[in-house]
Design an enzyme around this catalytic site. Structure first.
Site, PDB file in Angstrom:
ATOM      1  N   ILE A  19       0.844  -1.199   0.000  1.00  0.00           N
ATOM      2  CA  ILE A  19       0.000   0.000   0.000  1.00  0.00           C
ATOM      3  C   ILE A  19       0.878   1.247   0.000  1.00  0.00           C
ATOM      4  CG2 ILE A  19      -1.766   1.291   1.262  1.00  0.00           C
ATOM      5  CD1 ILE A  19      -2.801  -1.307   2.368  1.00  0.00           C
ATOM      6  N   VAL A  23      -4.751   5.559  -4.979  1.00  0.00           N
ATOM      7  CA  VAL A  23      -6.052   4.940  -5.216  1.00  0.00           C
ATOM      8  C   VAL A  23      -5.923   3.484  -5.662  1.00  0.00           C
ATOM      9  CG1 VAL A  23      -6.187   5.778  -7.613  1.00  0.00           C
ATOM     10  CG2 VAL A  23      -8.286   5.260  -6.345  1.00  0.00           C
ATOM     11  N   MET A  44       6.533   0.405   2.284  1.00  0.00           N
ATOM     12  CA  MET A  44       7.987   0.530   2.342  1.00  0.00           C
ATOM     13  C   MET A  44       8.379   1.886   2.907  1.00  0.00           C
ATOM     14  SD  MET A  44       9.126  -0.905  -1.390  1.00  0.00           S
ATOM     15  CE  MET A  44       8.439   0.530  -2.221  1.00  0.00           C
ATOM     16  N   CYS A 120      13.830  -0.717  -8.854  1.00  0.00           N
ATOM     17  CA  CYS A 120      13.113  -0.720  -7.591  1.00  0.00           C
ATOM     18  C   CYS A 120      12.152  -1.903  -7.513  1.00  0.00           C
ATOM     19  CB  CYS A 120      12.363   0.598  -7.412  1.00  0.00           C
ATOM     20  SG  CYS A 120      11.447   0.717  -5.860  1.00  0.00           S
TER      21      CYS A 120
END
EC number: 2.8.1.13
Length: 392
Positions: A19, A23, A44, A120
């Site tokens: 999360i 949205v 994170m 990433c």
């Protein structure tokens, strides 16, 4: 080849959802909870506070790496609390510094164009974050995010084998498709990864979020990585090395302020005077040169790439045809992909491949990713080592 969509989590499954506060991720978590899954939210923590918040009158906000992280975590925590969702924050600052920020600087200083979002996803979102969950003894049946992509399995074995690994397919919403960014995630990780929004359009996601009165439905989307105006700060750890800007014939046109500030295809901010538009054609890190050319000279007929990722690590040993993308914003183009037998002395990462385009491609940038598609499914991808220009 035919592929089967892998099932989304079902009632009773234990699902961790990444999360971010946006949205997409919040709706994904809520839809899974409504489905009857046991949902655990996780965010994170990346921000080390090592960049000034303000530069050139602009603020470092709404980017994935920035001071807004504190606010985002608070919003994510409140969302999970109000929806009775277990919530954790995983500190991945050191891994992010090493695998994304240091990589970003190293690539630009080598005359290459990095893609920090791809890095990433591979090492942080689907790497260090999952390792962090294991360290706090959070197990799960599935790991889900709000990415627009799909996980599928081939109905036949790949490349003549009996292996049928989990693979990434493009999302239904082509305008939001993020499969390109996910291509480096290993198949063994993908087995437990699902993308609940895979069959939705962005407009549908926002509409569903508004019906559920999610505040994230009105939130602006965050920028990727860090805005360009902050790059000087990123590279402030050591002085830039100025050098010559030349044309294709070797004529000096001006001075550059350090090759890390330039990329192939760039036109603006070159600081040279000419009677026609000029673009960065190539960057020579060894000689500390930036080479400019006319737009028509930026086309390439082929490229050489290395550092490939293939589903289940199955490397194709023969030539084949597929579609490729040389950057996220480019359209897929038909190409021939074949193992490359290098003649030059170069330190390739793994087995290199040559990719020959059916139509020339503009501004092929070393360091960027070339991703291979067939039937909207990713067959593999690697990092561009060098381009083969149309005009030699």
């Amino acid at each position: 080849m035919l592929y089967k969509d892998l099932d989304l989590p079902q009632k009773g499954d234990k699902v961790v959802v990444g999360i971010s506060g946006g949205v997409d991720s919040t709706l994904a978590a809520l839809l899974l909870k409504e489905r009857g899954c046991r949902v655990i939210g996780v965010t994170m923590s990346l921000w080390k506070g090592d960049l000034p918040v303000i530069a050139a009158g602009k603020t470092l906000h709404n980017s994935c790496y920035g001071p807004d992280e504190i606010k985002n975590i608070a919003e994510c925590s409140e969302f999970c609390r109000s929806n009775n969702i277990e919530y954790h924050v995983i500190d991945v600052k050191d891994a992010y510094q090493k695998e994304v920020l240091d990589y970003f600087k190293r690539e630009y200083r080598s005359g290459r164009t990095p893609n920090p979002c791809i890095r990433c996803n591979r090492f942080i979102k689907f790497g260090a974050l999952l390792e962090g969950l294991s360290k706090i003894n959070v197990d799960y049946d599935y790991f889900c995010t709000g990415h627009y992509a799909k996980i599928v399995r081939p109905e036949e074995g790949l490349w003549g084998t009996d292996r049928r690994p989990a693979m990434i397919s493009c999302a239904e919403d082509a305008a939001k498709d993020q499969a390109y960014f996910l291509y480096r995630i290993p198949s063994e990780v993908l087995e437990k990864v699902r993308f609940p929004l895979c069959g939705m359009k962005k407009s549908e996601v926002v509409e569903l979020a508004r019906k559920r009165r999610l505040s994230s439905a009105e939130r602006k989307e965050s920028q990727d990585f860090i805005p360009e105006e902050f790059f000087d700060m990123i590279f402030s750890d050591r002085p830039s090395l100025p050098g010559d800007i030349i044309d294709s014939d070797g004529k000096v046109l001006g001075r550059h302020r350090g090759i890390e500030h330039y990329t192939v295809g760039q036109r603006r901010g070159l600081g040279v005077s000419a009677n026609r538009p000029l673009y960065v054609r190539s960057i020579d890190a060894k000689k500390n040169l930036v080479v400019l050319a006319d737009n028509c000279d930026l086309d390439s007929t082929a490229l050489i790439a290395d550092d490939f990722v293939w589903p289940a690590n199955i490397e194709p040993d023969r030539a084949f045809e597929a579609a490729v993308k040389i950057r996220l914003a480019s359209r897929p183009v038909a190409a021939k992909i074949e193992p490359y037998d290098p003649h030059e002395k170069a330190a390739f990462k793994g087995r290199p491949y040559k990719i020959t385009f059916e139509q020339p491609q503009r501004a092929v940038a070393p360091g960027q990713s070339v991703v291979i598609y067939k039937d909207n499914v990713i067959l593999g991808g690697g990092c561009i080592f060098k381009s083969i220009p149309t005009v030699q």
